[in-house]
Design a protein around this motif. Structure first.
Motif, PDB file in Angstrom:
ATOM      1  N   UNK A  65       0.838  -1.200   0.000  1.00 49.43           N
ATOM      2  CA  UNK A  65       0.000   0.000   0.000  1.00 49.43           C
ATOM      3  C   UNK A  65       0.872   1.249   0.000  1.00 49.43           C
ATOM      4  N   UNK A  66       0.477   2.253  -0.748  1.00 45.89           N
ATOM      5  CA  UNK A  66       1.212   3.516  -0.772  1.00 45.89           C
ATOM      6  C   UNK A  66       1.007   4.238   0.556  1.00 45.89           C
ATOM      7  N   UNK A  67       2.092   4.649   1.212  1.00 40.46           N
ATOM      8  CA  UNK A  67       1.969   5.319   2.509  1.00 40.46           C
ATOM      9  C   UNK A  67       1.366   6.709   2.380  1.00 40.46           C
ATOM     10  N   UNK A  68       1.419   7.287   1.188  1.00 39.87           N
ATOM     11  CA  UNK A  68       0.937   8.653   0.998  1.00 39.87           C
ATOM     12  C   UNK A  68      -0.557   8.723   0.680  1.00 39.87           C
ATOM     13  N   UNK A  69      -1.031   7.853  -0.193  1.00 41.65           N
ATOM     14  CA  UNK A  69      -2.431   7.948  -0.615  1.00 41.65           C
ATOM     15  C   UNK A  69      -3.273   6.742  -0.226  1.00 41.65           C
TER      16      UNK A  69
END
Length: 242
Positions: free
Chosen positions: A17-21
């Protein structure tokens, strides 16, 4: 939508999973410098390099300084897991001097009224009196006790009157700021940008540190000026009842 995002900030992104979005995909971007690992984070008060506290007059007993994390590592930084991951991904140092301030605390064993013992063994009245004396002399908040203190419910018949308490415990107030900034990072979609926004992220976290420091320093002029940031229950009580 905001409530959903608040919940997201308290959970760590999974490996896919992308930590930003939060999307189930990895984005190549210039902001991210490394894969964050929350298990590597330690609280290192000595690294804060806080200055010594100068007293104008001698006070009975022994005192020393507490190297206080403005953003506490375990109680706040690591609680807002997504923010911590983002910070680590840009090499933010939560133990840097920017996140530190010196506050008065006790140096055990403590001497008072002919007794020398652990500070915690004195009666609540004695401990409160010592704390208030120190806050009056230094103009600083007393750093003894948990940041996650429980404020009295003044509506309860057996609760002492603590005046107008218009804030949450210190840890919750700091967590609120971290959640808000994490939501901002989420909405800014740093992962979609061609720019390196790592310095911007670090600067925004530093801004939180500086804002809290200014509030704690405002205690010297008027204890209520520190609201809503009180590092101990006695500091809050002193501000709203003195």
């Amino acid at each position: 939508m905001t409530e959903i995002l608040e919940a997201v900030t308290m959970t760590a992104a999974t490996t896919d999973e992308c930590i930003y979005c939060g999307k189930k995909e990895k984005h190549e971007n210039k902001t991210k410098k490394k894969e964050p690992d929350l298990t590597t984070v330690e609280s290192l008060p000595d690294n804060l390099q806080c200055s010594h506290i100068k007293l104008n007059v001698p006070i009975p007993g022994k005192y020393t300084k507490a190297n206080h994390h403005l953003i506490p590592v375990k109680q706040c930084f690591l609680k807002v897991k997504r923010l911590a991951q983002i910070a680590l991904s840009v090499n933010y140092n939560i133990n840097s001097p920017t996140n530190g301030i010196a506050l008065p605390t006790v140096c055990n064993m403590y001497e008072h009224d002919g007794k020398t013992q652990n500070f915690g063994q004195f009666s609540p009245a004695v401990k409160d009196g010592i704390a208030i004396s120190m806050m009056q002399e230094t103009g600083m908040q007393w750093h003894v006790g948990h940041h996650a203190y429980q404020l009295n419910d003044t509506a309860s018949s057996d609760a002492p009157d603590e005046g107008e308490i218009n804030h949450l415990p210190y840890d919750k107030e700091v967590q609120k700021m971290l959640v808000d900034i994490c939501i901002d990072f989420y909405r800014d979609e740093h992962c979609q940008s061609d720019e390196d926004k790592s310095d911007k992220i670090k600067s925004q976290i530093d801004d939180i540190c500086n804002a809290i420091r200014n509030k704690l320093n405002a205690f010297a002029k008027s204890p209520r000026n520190s609201a809503p940031f009180y590092v101990s229950k006695i500091a809050s009580r002193y501000a709203f009842t003195s």
